[in-house]
Write a protein that holds these residues in place. Structure first.
Motif, PDB file in Angstrom:
ATOM      1  N   PRO A   7      -4.371 -22.558  23.529  1.00 28.85           N
ATOM      2  CA  PRO A   7      -3.983 -23.363  24.676  1.00 28.85           C
ATOM      3  C   PRO A   7      -4.602 -24.751  24.644  1.00 28.85           C
ATOM      4  CG  PRO A   7      -5.699 -21.836  25.293  1.00 28.85           C
ATOM      5  CD  PRO A   7      -5.342 -21.524  23.865  1.00 28.85           C
ATOM      6  N   THR A  30      -2.532 -20.311  30.697  1.00 30.09           N
ATOM      7  CA  THR A  30      -3.993 -20.265  30.721  1.00 30.09           C
ATOM      8  C   THR A  30      -4.481 -19.735  32.072  1.00 30.09           C
ATOM      9  OG1 THR A  30      -4.115 -22.123  29.200  1.00 30.09           O
ATOM     10  CG2 THR A  30      -6.085 -21.668  30.492  1.00 30.09           C
ATOM     11  N   ILE A  33      -4.252 -15.990  32.119  1.00 29.11           N
ATOM     12  CA  ILE A  33      -5.280 -15.389  31.264  1.00 29.11           C
ATOM     13  C   ILE A  33      -6.648 -15.424  31.949  1.00 29.11           C
ATOM     14  CG2 ILE A  33      -6.544 -15.676  29.084  1.00 29.11           C
ATOM     15  CD1 ILE A  33      -3.803 -16.902  28.048  1.00 29.11           C
ATOM     16  N   GLU A  34      -6.965 -16.561  32.569  1.00 26.93           N
ATOM     17  CA  GLU A  34      -8.308 -16.745  33.115  1.00 26.93           C
ATOM     18  C   GLU A  34      -8.469 -16.226  34.540  1.00 26.93           C
ATOM     19  OE1 GLU A  34      -9.598 -20.660  30.478  1.00 26.93           O
ATOM     20  OE2 GLU A  34      -9.291 -20.899  32.638  1.00 26.93           O
ATOM     21  N   GLU A  35      -7.401 -16.300  35.321  1.00 31.02           N
ATOM     22  CA  GLU A  35      -7.525 -15.944  36.738  1.00 31.02           C
ATOM     23  C   GLU A  35      -6.723 -14.694  37.105  1.00 31.02           C
ATOM     24  OE1 GLU A  35      -9.631 -17.401  38.706  1.00 31.02           O
ATOM     25  OE2 GLU A  35     -10.184 -18.995  37.316  1.00 31.02           O
ATOM     26  N   GLY A  36      -5.908 -14.208  36.185  1.00 28.43           N
ATOM     27  CA  GLY A  36      -5.042 -13.078  36.486  1.00 28.43           C
ATOM     28  C   GLY A  36      -5.723 -11.735  36.291  1.00 28.43           C
ATOM     29  N   LEU A  37      -5.023 -10.689  36.665  1.00 29.32           N
ATOM     30  CA  LEU A  37      -5.561  -9.333  36.562  1.00 29.32           C
ATOM     31  C   LEU A  37      -4.818  -8.496  35.522  1.00 29.32           C
ATOM     32  CD1 LEU A  37      -6.350  -8.641  40.326  1.00 29.32           C
ATOM     33  CD2 LEU A  37      -7.947  -9.154  38.454  1.00 29.32           C
ATOM     34  N   LEU A  39      -4.530  -7.409  31.638  1.00 30.45           N
ATOM     35  CA  LEU A  39      -5.327  -7.399  30.410  1.00 30.45           C
ATOM     36  C   LEU A  39      -4.474  -7.996  29.299  1.00 30.45           C
ATOM     37  CD1 LEU A  39      -7.886  -6.511  28.870  1.00 30.45           C
ATOM     38  CD2 LEU A  39      -6.767  -4.311  28.483  1.00 30.45           C
ATOM     39  N   VAL A 109     -13.942  -8.116  30.452  1.00 37.16           N
ATOM     40  CA  VAL A 109     -13.384  -9.111  29.533  1.00 37.16           C
ATOM     41  C   VAL A 109     -13.836 -10.487  29.985  1.00 37.16           C
ATOM     42  CG1 VAL A 109     -11.367  -7.739  28.918  1.00 37.16           C
ATOM     43  CG2 VAL A 109     -11.240  -9.312  30.867  1.00 37.16           C
ATOM     44  N   ASP A 110     -13.903 -11.410  29.036  1.00 38.59           N
ATOM     45  CA  ASP A 110     -14.355 -12.751  29.418  1.00 38.59           C
ATOM     46  C   ASP A 110     -13.176 -13.639  29.802  1.00 38.59           C
ATOM     47  OD1 ASP A 110     -13.315 -13.480  26.942  1.00 38.59           O
ATOM     48  OD2 ASP A 110     -15.074 -14.639  26.342  1.00 38.59           O
ATOM     49  N   CYS A 111     -13.490 -14.866  30.158  1.00 38.00           N
ATOM     50  CA  CYS A 111     -12.504 -15.765  30.765  1.00 38.00           C
ATOM     51  C   CYS A 111     -11.255 -15.917  29.915  1.00 38.00           C
ATOM     52  CB  CYS A 111     -13.138 -17.127  31.060  1.00 38.00           C
ATOM     53  SG  CYS A 111     -14.153 -17.801  29.719  1.00 38.00           S
ATOM     54  N   ASP A 112     -11.409 -16.155  28.624  1.00 34.34           N
ATOM     55  CA  ASP A 112     -10.210 -16.338  27.804  1.00 34.34           C
ATOM     56  C   ASP A 112      -9.810 -15.059  27.055  1.00 34.34           C
ATOM     57  OD1 ASP A 112     -12.253 -16.416  25.983  1.00 34.34           O
ATOM     58  OD2 ASP A 112     -11.656 -18.283  25.032  1.00 34.34           O
ATOM     59  N   GLN A 113     -10.447 -13.978  27.406  1.00 30.10           N
ATOM     60  CA  GLN A 113     -10.075 -12.635  26.945  1.00 30.10           C
ATOM     61  C   GLN A 113     -10.119 -12.482  25.415  1.00 30.10           C
ATOM     62  OE1 GLN A 113      -7.294 -10.243  29.026  1.00 30.10           O
ATOM     63  NE2 GLN A 113      -7.102 -11.616  30.770  1.00 30.10           N
ATOM     64  N   ASP A 114     -11.082 -13.172  24.786  1.00 29.91           N
ATOM     65  CA  ASP A 114     -11.286 -12.922  23.356  1.00 29.91           C
ATOM     66  C   ASP A 114     -12.604 -12.193  23.098  1.00 29.91           C
ATOM     67  OD1 ASP A 114     -13.128 -14.930  23.768  1.00 29.91           O
ATOM     68  OD2 ASP A 114     -12.435 -16.209  22.137  1.00 29.91           O
TER      69      ASP A 114
ATOM     70  N   CYS B 135     -18.989 -15.537  32.287  1.00 26.25           N
ATOM     71  CA  CYS B 135     -17.582 -15.503  31.859  1.00 26.25           C
ATOM     72  C   CYS B 135     -16.968 -14.123  32.065  1.00 26.25           C
ATOM     73  CB  CYS B 135     -17.482 -15.868  30.381  1.00 26.25           C
ATOM     74  SG  CYS B 135     -17.990 -17.564  30.012  1.00 26.25           S
ATOM     75  N   PHE B 136     -17.795 -13.110  32.291  1.00 26.63           N
ATOM     76  CA  PHE B 136     -17.288 -11.730  32.366  1.00 26.63           C
ATOM     77  C   PHE B 136     -17.162 -11.303  33.828  1.00 26.63           C
ATOM     78  CE2 PHE B 136     -18.975 -12.252  28.143  1.00 26.63           C
ATOM     79  CZ  PHE B 136     -18.120 -11.530  27.339  1.00 26.63           C
ATOM     80  N   TYR B 137     -16.121 -11.796  34.495  1.00 19.83           N
ATOM     81  CA  TYR B 137     -15.941 -11.562  35.933  1.00 19.83           C
ATOM     82  C   TYR B 137     -14.786 -10.618  36.231  1.00 19.83           C
ATOM     83  CZ  TYR B 137     -12.861 -15.477  34.783  1.00 19.83           C
ATOM     84  OH  TYR B 137     -11.938 -16.289  34.163  1.00 19.83           O
ATOM     85  N   ARG B 138     -14.300  -9.937  35.204  1.00 21.60           N
ATOM     86  CA  ARG B 138     -13.238  -8.949  35.413  1.00 21.60           C
ATOM     87  C   ARG B 138     -13.531  -7.688  34.609  1.00 21.60           C
ATOM     88  NH1 ARG B 138      -8.429 -12.950  33.836  1.00 21.60           N
ATOM     89  NH2 ARG B 138     -10.086 -13.392  32.326  1.00 21.60           N
ATOM     90  N   VAL B 148      -2.922  -1.769  32.172  1.00 19.45           N
ATOM     91  CA  VAL B 148      -4.227  -1.806  32.837  1.00 19.45           C
ATOM     92  C   VAL B 148      -4.285  -2.998  33.786  1.00 19.45           C
ATOM     93  CG1 VAL B 148      -6.686  -2.247  32.463  1.00 19.45           C
ATOM     94  CG2 VAL B 148      -5.457  -0.663  30.966  1.00 19.45           C
ATOM     95  N   LEU B 150      -6.788  -5.309  35.714  1.00 22.51           N
ATOM     96  CA  LEU B 150      -8.199  -5.662  35.802  1.00 22.51           C
ATOM     97  C   LEU B 150      -8.629  -5.744  37.261  1.00 22.51           C
ATOM     98  CD1 LEU B 150      -8.236  -8.514  33.106  1.00 22.51           C
ATOM     99  CD2 LEU B 150      -8.936  -6.126  32.802  1.00 22.51           C
ATOM    100  N   PHE B 152     -11.630  -7.736  39.766  1.00 26.60           N
ATOM    101  CA  PHE B 152     -12.666  -8.770  39.794  1.00 26.60           C
ATOM    102  C   PHE B 152     -14.037  -8.147  40.051  1.00 26.60           C
ATOM    103  CE2 PHE B 152      -9.064 -11.675  40.992  1.00 26.60           C
ATOM    104  CZ  PHE B 152      -9.181 -12.503  39.890  1.00 26.60           C
TER     105      PHE B 152
END
Lengths: 174, 174
Positions: A7, A30, A33-37, A39, A109-114, B135-138, B148, B150, B152
């Motif tokens: 991104p 983005t 990925i970062e704010e959604g629920l 996976l 999972v972290d913010c950018d899910q990696d 960064c791990f808020y989910r 799945v 997620l 918060f």
């Protein structure tokens, strides 16, 4: 395995492979990925995310390894840690030969899910193939330049790896 | 940057690049890497090791990023966390734009020296570019198959990232 395009700073349309729903590709922003629920793991070029296992009791990092889509799905489904070994190029369940299973208490999972963080109850005496509780048994002194001499920390062996691992499982880490 | 050959199960002779001593190559055995006190980082094909930063007070994983040889050396020398951004392809000091510097209390390496764990004092309200402390808020619920959702966890924003990061630093993670 990763169909996602890196991104930019805006919410660009991306393609990514969902480990979970096994949808071949989907458009995701983005923000999703970062704010959604959902996976939506961001697998690297080898189809892997980084996995950090910490001891739920002590908070210590026990090991850093990798998960592919199948390992991540199995970890979520079973509540026990599965990884993908880069050196052996195969899925493995932590403890499959040693009995030192990791019961997952929480998976984040972290913010950018990696990256994935699992808080685990480590069964048996340890997680490390060298015979220690944690793989992180050496520290580097800080404030130094030039050659660094590591120092042992919590480095006492808690089990005999030769008695626990078969020859083919001697390097079970990712 | 990694001149090392992947080890087998025996102590094979390997070549690896030392981040620290900046020796172009040296012969090192698996035993030296795992049981020795020389810092001999195993950089991947992109010249990186994985770096996990945990909060020294809470034990929470704050972020997972990467260090190249220079970032690792600077972290050891200065006692503050430096990383290498894969997306921006540049060295960055954590907090260089936000002020959210990470003071490193301890730096550990894992058994095969391809991962670093730093216990940090996180200055300012948080480590994550989305405005959270971690960064791990989910979290992913366990024991599920299929899709799945997620949940918060500790996801309240502790700062406004738009006020803290400039546009070019909006994605400061590795």
């Amino acid at each position: 395995m990763d169909a996602r395009v890196k991104p930019g700073h805006d919410d660009e349309i991306e393609l990514r492979l969902s480990a979970n729903a096994r949808v071949p590709s989907m458009s995701t922003s983005t923000h999703d990925i970062e704010e959604g629920l959902a996976l939506l793991p961001k697998f690297d070029a080898n189809g892997l995310v980084t996995a950090v296992a910490t001891d739920v009791a002590s908070g210590d990092v026990l090991m850093v390894a990798h998960m592919n889509a199948e390992a991540l799905a199995k970890t979520i489904e079973t509540g026990e840690a599965w990884y993908f070994s880069r050196s052996r190029k195969k899925l493995w369940k932590k403890g499959e030969s040693s009995g030192h299973v990791q019961r997952v208490r929480e998976l984040r999972v972290d913010c950018d899910q990696d990256a994935v963080w699992i808080k685990v109850e480590q069964l048996g005496p340890g997680a490390c193939h060298t015979g220690r509780r944690s793989c992180f048994y050496r520290a580097a002194p800080l404030g130094q330049t030039g050659s660094v001499a590591l120092e042992f920390r919590n480095a006492d062996k808690t089990f005999d790896p030769n008695a626990v691992y078969s020859a083919s499982d001697k390097k079970p880490r990712g």
